[in-house]
Write an enzyme that holds these catalytic residues in place. Structure first.
Site, PDB file in Angstrom:
ATOM      1  N   GLU A 175      14.110  24.772  -0.262  1.00  0.00           N
ATOM      2  CA  GLU A 175      13.841  24.949  -1.692  1.00  0.00           C
ATOM      3  C   GLU A 175      14.951  25.690  -2.424  1.00  0.00           C
ATOM      4  O   GLU A 175      14.756  26.829  -2.886  1.00  0.00           O
ATOM      5  CB  GLU A 175      12.523  25.697  -1.907  1.00  0.00           C
ATOM      6  CG  GLU A 175      11.308  24.879  -1.595  1.00  0.00           C
ATOM      7  CD  GLU A 175      10.014  25.601  -1.958  1.00  0.00           C
ATOM      8  OE1 GLU A 175      10.049  26.811  -2.225  1.00  0.00           O
ATOM      9  OE2 GLU A 175       8.983  24.934  -1.983  1.00  0.00           O
ATOM     10  N   GLU A 217       5.848  19.743   1.797  1.00  0.00           N
ATOM     11  CA  GLU A 217       4.800  20.762   1.859  1.00  0.00           C
ATOM     12  C   GLU A 217       3.709  20.372   0.866  1.00  0.00           C
ATOM     13  O   GLU A 217       3.977  20.223  -0.323  1.00  0.00           O
ATOM     14  CB  GLU A 217       5.360  22.141   1.474  1.00  0.00           C
ATOM     15  CG  GLU A 217       6.466  22.618   2.395  1.00  0.00           C
ATOM     16  CD  GLU A 217       7.014  23.993   1.997  1.00  0.00           C
ATOM     17  OE1 GLU A 217       6.382  24.683   1.188  1.00  0.00           O
ATOM     18  OE2 GLU A 217       8.098  24.335   2.498  1.00  0.00           O
TER      19      GLU A 217
HETATM   20  C1  GAL Z   1       7.069  27.065  -0.696  1.00  0.00           C
HETATM   21  C2  GAL Z   1       7.960  27.462   0.465  1.00  0.00           C
HETATM   22  C3  GAL Z   1       7.169  27.810   1.698  1.00  0.00           C
HETATM   23  C4  GAL Z   1       6.014  28.689   1.345  1.00  0.00           C
HETATM   24  C5  GAL Z   1       5.158  27.984   0.330  1.00  0.00           C
HETATM   25  C6  GAL Z   1       3.929  28.767  -0.059  1.00  0.00           C
HETATM   26  O1  GAL Z   1       7.681  27.352  -1.897  1.00  0.00           O
HETATM   27  O2  GAL Z   1       8.871  26.451   0.777  1.00  0.00           O
HETATM   28  O3  GAL Z   1       8.011  28.464   2.613  1.00  0.00           O
HETATM   29  O4  GAL Z   1       6.489  29.885   0.839  1.00  0.00           O
HETATM   30  O5  GAL Z   1       5.903  27.774  -0.820  1.00  0.00           O
HETATM   31  O6  GAL Z   1       3.178  28.081  -1.019  1.00  0.00           O
END
Ligand code: GAL
Length: 632
Positions: free
Chosen positions: A144, A316
């Site tokens: 990110e 994610e």
């Molecule tokens: C994203 C990140 C993850 C985790 C997640 C939590 O921004 O890539 O590592 O922090 O959010 O929602």
């Protein structure tokens, strides 16, 4: 292309005895992919130059033996503490001049040469070890870019690199002074070495200076990223991926995406609604446990365009309440399935949940996983498993070109963030409003970059807020029914008002002679229904007026196929405009129940009910937070 599920897993967070059972349960839930490693630098290289791969080898072995495909992350978004001892000046610096200290993540400055080399070096070490390991099916580079507001860094390293970048872009200091208009307020420089970063000035810095810094900062991300791409390309044939975020706009994702194989992004619908979206209190209340009905689809379409050959994933996916938004409600039952299917319907190859098990320690202890910290299944797991069963029955979704396209351009975001001229003028918000209006009329869309020179496959193209329209794009806009404006082709690439004044498009006799930004209490009615909000322009010229304000001022003019919109419409006015454009383009508009959204593939129509109540549509009842599909 097969669709599959994945999950983010952190073997270093859990006792080794639990890995095999975790892996078996992932497989049982229908999960194919597992992403590991992206935060594990302090375990991979506990001391500078002293590597420990034993645990990682064993973790890879356990996961792959269970049948999982591994995505290995380079751990460069979490430089360990010893890195700071090695490079005390590697920290990013905020606009107030404060270093962004150690103790969380993303604390590096993209311009720091030493850290850039250290990042390439760890990618080389990992590539040497695992590049031809058949158990590693893909690589994620860093994590990110831009999360936690980390692109613009006002460090000494950034200042020095900025001067070099400026010297390359402008050749001579006189050319820079002329391009920026530095004669205004005696800001002329005698050499590139006199130029500082555009922070800590008494009042607003020169917008051309700030835009140049934003362009430079984006280029620094690209250069940093490409150092790792080069390291890995020489060592692996597996696809390279980066996971982008939602509404992170400070770097050009098309430029980062150009050197890698697959775009992916991290979708946190409920977090985004609470954390980074405008909207009325009623809208936020209605979708509080679902997320905004258009935010996810917008990013799906955007990142499909960023990915090479339309390849994109959700790396994610929110599985339950997150920890980082102002408020963190749980998804309505069904939403984890809905979000997953919406991604697949937009062409995602993989939807990967974040994370397998909620960690009972550290910053994200309040962030749900598919499993609870005590290893009991959390509600998201059953929905993920249901999706796993469903995609086994529908492995392909037959993506097709959409009838409608929206042009998205990162430099336009930077231009209007630099020179908003009114609180709340956000390019992203304008684009999302346009996207929402089209979706409310039932359209599926593609997003295309402003470098596009062929739009002939589209029936309708919208390019609102496009600060500078490249010549090839303005020619392409003539191939179809198109709408530009407000604020389209209004400025030069240096962020100076165009003379002759914009939009200055071939064949369209429209000139914007004055602009106004409107406060919330100063919105203006449009004749025939709807309201002009935030922004309105005075339009002159012989093109036909199709819409006007209640006071009779033109707000939409057209020469037949090319339209110029001189206002920021509310939902009602957008809808009227879309109906009009669709008629000209020969497209059928649909009337959808509130909260319902559609996505058409070549063979199926998918319907997603973001609303909290069931709806009836085309002979079907779709439950709250429900998904339906049928053949087209
Ligand atoms: C994203 C990140 C993850 C985790 C997640 C939590 O921004 O890539 O590592 O922090 O959010 O929602």
């Amino acid at each position: 292309m097969m669709r599959s599920l994945g999950v983010c897993y952190y073997p270093e967070h859990w006792p080794e005895e639990t890995w095999a059972q975790d892996a078996a349960e992932m497989v049982a839930a229908g999960i194919t992919w597992v992403r590991i490693g992206e935060f594990a630098w302090s375990r991979i290289e506990p001391e500078p130059g002293a590597f420990d791969f034993n645990w990682l080898d064993r973790a890879i072995d356990v996961l792959a033996s269970a049948g999982l495909k591994i995505i290995l992350g380079t751990p460069t978004c979490t430089p360990p503490r010893w890195m700071l001892t090695r490079f005390p000046d590697m920290l990013a610096v905020d606009a107030q001049g404060h270093p962004r200290g150690f103790g969380s993540r993303r604390h590096y400055c993209f311009s720091h040469d030493g850290y850039r080399q250290a990042s390439a070096a760890i990618a080389e070490v990992l590539g040497d070890r695992y590049g031809h390991d058949p158990r590693i099916h893909a690589w994620q580079i860093d994590n990110e870019y831009g999360c936690h507001d980390t692109i613009l860094s006002f460090s000494d390293a950034a200042r020095d690199a900025f001067r070099t970048w400026l010297a390359q872009r402008y050749d001579s200091i006189d050319a820079l002074n002329m391009a920026w208009g530095n004669v205004f307020w005696s800001m002329e420089y005698r050499s590139f070495d006199e130029i500082d970063l555009p922070n800590l000035t008494v009042t607003q810095p020169n917008p051309s200076h700030e835009l140049a810094f934003r362009r430079f900062s984006s280029d620094q991300v690209v250069a940093y990223h490409e150092a790792q791409v080069t390291a890995l390309r020489a060592r692996t044939d597996a696809p390279l991926i980066h996971n982008y975020m939602g509404r992170v706009l400070d770097f050009d994702h098309f430029d980062v995406g150009a050197s890698i194989d697959i775009a992916s992004w991290d979708s946190y619908p409920i977090g985004f609604l609470s954390d980074r979206l405008e909207g009325s209190a009623a809208h936020k209340a209605r979708y509080v446990q679902q997320g905004d009905p258009d935010m996810q689809a917008f990013h799906h379409d955007l990142y499909r365009a960023v990915g090479r050959d339309d390849r994109w994933w959700v790396m994610e996916q929110q599985p339950g309440p997150v920890n980082w938004a102002p408020h963190n409600p749980a998804p309505l039952p069904g939403m984890v399935r809905l979000w997953s299917w919406e991604a697949f319907a937009h062409g995602a190859e993989v939807v990967s949940y974040f994370r397998w098990r909620q960690a009972p320690f550290a910053q994200e202890q309040m962030h749900a996983g598919l499993k609870r910290p005590d290893n009991v299944a959390a509600p998201g797991l059953a929905e993920a498993a249901e999706v796993g069963r469903e995609i086994a029955e529908m492995p392909d979704i037959a993506l097709q070109r959409a009838p409608v396209a929206l042009v998205f351009d990162y430099p336009s975001e930077w231009a209007w963030a630099t020179l908003p001229q009114g609180d709340g003028f956000s390019y992203f918000r304008l684009m999302l409003d346009a996207y929402r209006a089209l979706r409310r009329c039932g359209f599926s869309m593609d997003i295309v970059p402003s470098s596009t020179s062929d739009l002939s496959g589209y029936k309708l193209v919208l390019a609102p807020g496009l600060a500078t329209i490249p010549a090839a794009l303005s020619a392409a806009l003539r191939q179809t029914v198109a709408l530009v404006g407000p604020r389209s082709n209004a400025v030069t690439e240096e962020l100076a008002i165009r003379v002759p004044m914009g939009p200055d498009l071939p064949g369209l006799d429209v000139t914007v002679t004055r602009v106004e930004s409107l406060p919330p209490q100063g919105h203006r009615p449009a004749a025939g229904g709807g309201t002009v909000q935030h922004w309105v322009e005075d339009l002159e010229g012989s093109a036909r007026t199709l819409f006007e304000t209640g006071a009779g001022a033109p707000i939409l003019k057209s020469d037949g196929t090319l339209h110029y919109l001189g206002a920021w419409p509310d939902e009602t006015l957008w809808e009227r405009i879309i109906h009009d454009l669709a008629k000209t383009a020969g497209l059928a508009v649909q009337t959808l129940p509130e909260g319902l959204r559609l996505r058409d593939t070549a063979t199926r129509r998918f319907a997603f009910n973001y609303g909290p109540e069931s709806v009836d549509f085309q002979g079907k009842t779709i439950a709250a937070a429900g998904v339906a599909w049928w053949p087209v």
